[in-house]
Structures are given as structure tokens and as C-alpha cells.
Design an enzyme around this catalytic site. Structure first.
Site, mmCIF file in Angstrom:
data_model
loop_
_atom_site.group_PDB
_atom_site.id
_atom_site.type_symbol
_atom_site.label_atom_id
_atom_site.label_comp_id
_atom_site.label_asym_id
_atom_site.label_seq_id
_atom_site.Cartn_x
_atom_site.Cartn_y
_atom_site.Cartn_z
ATOM 1 N N LYS A 117 -3.454 3.505 -2.677
ATOM 2 C CA LYS A 117 -4.053 4.676 -3.289
ATOM 3 C C LYS A 117 -3.385 5.912 -2.712
ATOM 4 C CE LYS A 117 -7.774 4.436 0.087
ATOM 5 N NZ LYS A 117 -9.209 4.367 0.318
ATOM 6 N N MET A 162 -7.689 8.831 9.763
ATOM 7 C CA MET A 162 -8.218 9.434 8.538
ATOM 8 C C MET A 162 -9.162 10.594 8.852
ATOM 9 S SD MET A 162 -8.858 5.890 6.413
ATOM 10 C CE MET A 162 -9.335 4.978 7.881
ATOM 11 N N ASP A 222 0.820 -1.206 0.000
ATOM 12 C CA ASP A 222 0.000 0.000 0.000
ATOM 13 C C ASP A 222 0.853 1.255 0.000
ATOM 14 O OD1 ASP A 222 -2.378 -1.275 -0.003
ATOM 15 O OD2 ASP A 222 -2.842 -0.938 2.097
#
Lengths: 258, 258
Positions: free
Chosen positions: B66, B184, B44
Site C-alpha cells: 500500500k 510508523m 510490498d
């Protein structure tokens, strides 16, 4: 390769190190290095001897832990640990204070760190794999799951002042379908379950007891909230144990979700 | 010594591995071994290249992560990862799926594990040091403290269906003086703070932003709930960041508690 890299000797004299759940392979690389370089290791209960075998033979290993209901006076025991940390650091020793799991999850890591600051001792904290997350990984119990839950909780089921703390918040988290990982809760589990059900936590909430995670004899027991009493009348899960309450997904099976 | 022990080749073909926060020394020993033995690594974003350097040179390293607002279709991206896991496993490769932090804390580790079960692929999960606990240890922010709190929470500040989930439960935990580690959440932090204050979370609740924990440029920013907007108008904490809300003890200083 990391294992061949020249190791930089750090200026820390005291390392408060999370040992993870017991399996030497679940130590962090940094924890392993600290053990290999230690002159003195103050270690807690709950560890297999395997982890201590990673230290150099010359390291002095001092048991500083407690056993369940060993009758020790806990404040005196903690004061003794603090004095030992100070004494060995002043002697210029590289000291590892080895704690089960992660130093900041339901141990006295914070107190030991604060003592080091008060005494102006150079100190670092090395995180460890905490039992709840080790149990989750080893037994395929996801504690977060996309589109299912946005939170997960650690909770200690150790009673204080005669009762459980924060039962309302724990119940609210479970009612919202998020998991709670309960530490030191096995002894009081029947009562804990009753208190939760009184707060409208669904009686069929999954309850998973993971015994001795990270040890070769680790074991998973699965039941649900309203079946705990019957379950524990027949089964005696070995200590230490961490309890995972309320995961919708439980152990992942092919059919569980897509 | 662990590092010299004969390594037993396990029958797992796919290892879903928590890489921890980014510092190679915060990998577990098991994670390190899996990397050293991998034929293929699906990794990742968020990692420094240092961790990938631990793999053998012959290992194929495939970026599967991502970037913030990269416009990728997330379901397609996830399906592609699943197909790659399956393909390489069927080719008899030892596959490491390397995920930031812990695989079961706000990643898609559970989904990838479920896929492996559905496809009857042999799989294991290796826990990792999750960012919230790494931040706590590295910056001396205890998330549990004896006689101060009995619980601690992980929460994702990623909005779903246009809003935050579980705001009532998060607010209740904070009002009870227990910490919440927010993943996040930096992008939506001002709004998150407002929603919490509307739910009577004290306006002076400590708020700590830990940027890039486990990387050489890790950094701690400290403010409080009602000062977030002013703080963020002047400061732009680097990503990734984890937020620790509500620790009474904050960073331990000698005078903090006895």
C-alpha cells in the site's frame, strides 16, 4: 544478480559485523562479503565453525569470545580485543569483528565502536539478525500482532549489582500483553519468573525457551511462568538460549486467530 | 564458499521473507536464495526495485503493498494477498511473500502465516533486518549499552481507536533511560511527543529520525522531545522513517563514553 555484481571495495578497515544467530544463511549479504574479504577475523563464541568457513583460507581467525563462567577477566579481555582491532587496522588489514546476533543488542558492539572512534580508526557497523527475532521467525512466534500488541521488548536477564534491572518496566510490558525477548536469562530464569509474578504478571504467561536458534539442533521448549521451576528441574535447555515471554499468539496454529 | 554450495531445494512452497530495510546487501543470504528461486514474488511497498532485480527474470512480480493514504480497503487488500498465496501455492509455484524489514515486526506477517496454516499450505518465515536495528547500525546509535540500559523497545506510533496505545509503558521505558524505536510514528510525532512529556518523560530526551534507512538517500535528523514541533515546521523527513527515542549515547563520538 547480486552475487555476480562487481564488488566495490569500501574504505572501511574495521567492520563490526552481526553474524546473526549461527546459521550461515542468516548472515546478511554484506556480512558474507566482509567475511570473504577479511584479512583478520576476531570472532566470538556461540558461532558454529560454518560461518568461519566462509572466509578465505588466508584470513587469520582469532577467537576473542568467552565461555560461560570461563573465569576470564572481562575488562582485560575487552581491552585485548580493542588493542587487536587497532593493531591490525594500523597494519592495513581488513578487520572483521564478528559478533553473535546484532552488534547493538546486548553485546559490546557499542564499546568497540567507541574505541574505534577514539582511535580515529575507520569503522562501519553491519547489522545482524538478533536471536530474539530469529527465534520468533524460526518457530513461528510473532512478536507483534495487529490488534493485539503495539510494542515488543528486548531485555537482558543478566543481573547487575546483584539483582535484575528494570523489573517494573518489564512487568508492565508483560501485563499489557506485549512480549519480552529475554537474552542471557536462562541461568536466572526461576528468580526472574518469581520477580515478575510478584509484580502481578499473570502466572499463566506463556514462556518459550528457544535453544541454539540458527543451529541445526535448535529446539523450542514451551511452558508458562508459574511452571518454570518444575520445568527446569526436569529439562536442561542447551545454551545459548533466548526466552520469549508473554506472546499471546505463541506458535501460530490455524485456530489461534482469524 | 557459501555462494558456491549446492543449494538444497527445500519443500517449502511459501516463504514469508523479511527483505530488511531496502538495501539488497542487507538481505539475508537465505532471503536472497528464496528470491533467486521464486516463481512468484508478492512484494510490498517501501522497497527499491534493486531487490526485485535479484530474482530470476522469469519470476512473476506482483505488487501487493500500500501507499500512504492510498484509500485502499486494507482488509480487502489483505484478503487478496491471502488468496494469491493460496492460488499460486496450489499451482505448485514457489512463492515468496516479500515484506519490508522483519516479517514479525509491525507487518501482517503473523496474519499471513496463520492463513497458510489454516489452509494447510507449507510455509516458512525468513527473518529480516528490522528498520530500527538497521538505523541503529547504519548511524552508529547503539540501542543497548553496557551499564547504561538493560532493555530496548519496539513501538508502533500508528494510532488505533483514535489514540496511541501503551503510552504509559513507553513513557516508563524512556524514563528508565532505555531507547524506544518507533515505527510508523512520523505522522503523529508531535502528538506522541506531547503525550510522552505529559507522562514525565524528560523534555530533553534525544529524538532521532532516520529516513529511508538502507536506501542510498538515507538520512539522519537529530532533535529532542520538546523541539519536535519546531523541527518539523522547518523539516520534512522523507518516508519511510523510523524514530529512535531516548538513547543516551546517541551517535557515538569519541568523547561519549569510555
Amino acid at each position: 544478480m547480486l552475487t555476480n555484481k562487481q564488488d566495490v571495495v569500501k574504505p572501511h578497515l574495521i567492520s563490526i559485523v552481526g553474524a546473526g544467530p549461527g546459521d550461515p544463511e542468516l548472515l546478511t549479504v554484506r556480512a558474507l562479503r566482509r567475511l570473504e574479504q577479511a584479512d583478520v577475523i576476531l570472532y566470538d563464541a556461540l558461532h558454529g565453525t560454518d560461518i568461519l568457513d566462509l572466509a578465505t583460507p588466508h584470513a587469520r581467525k582469532i577467537y576473542a569470545g568467552k565461555h560461560y563462567q570461563d573465569g576470564q577477566h572481562q575488562t582485560e579481555r575487552q581491552d585485548r580485543i580493542h588493542e587487536q582491532l587497532k593493531q591490525f587496522a594500523h597494519e592495513g588489514k581488513r578487520v572483521v569483528r564478528l559478533k553473535a546476533g546484532d552488534p547493538f543488542i546486548f553485546g559490546r558492539g557499542a564499546e568497540e565502536l567507541a574505541f574505534c572512534f577514539r582511535e580515529d580508526l575507520t569503522v562501519e557497523v553491519v547489522p545482524g539478525i538478533t536471536a530474539g527475532l530469529a527465534a520468533a521467525s524460526c518457530f513461528h512466534i510473532p512478536v507483534t500482532l495487529r490488534n493485539a500488541n503495539s510494542m515488543a521488548m528486548f531485555y537482558t536477564g543478566h543481573k547487575r549489582n546483584g539483582g535484575f534491572e528494570n523489573m517494573d518496566e518489564v512487568a508492565a510490558v508483560l501485563r499489557a500483553n506485549a512480549p519480552v525477548m529475554v537474552y542471557m536469562g536462562l541461568k536466572n530464569l526461576i528468580l526472574l519468573g518469581k520477580e515478575l509474578m510478584q509484580r502481578k504478571v499473570p502466572t499463566d504467561t506463556p514462556l518459550q525457551i528457544v535453544s541454539r536458534v540458527g543451529h541445526p539442533d535448535q529446539q523450542l521448549f514451551t511452558t508458562q511462568l508459574d511452571a518454570v521451576e518444575a520445568f527446569l528441574s526436569k529439562t536442561d535447555p542447551p545454551m545459548p538460549a533466548v526466552i520469549i515471554l508473554g506472546t499471546k499468539a505463541q506458535q501460530i496454529k490455524a485456530e489461534t486467530f482469524v
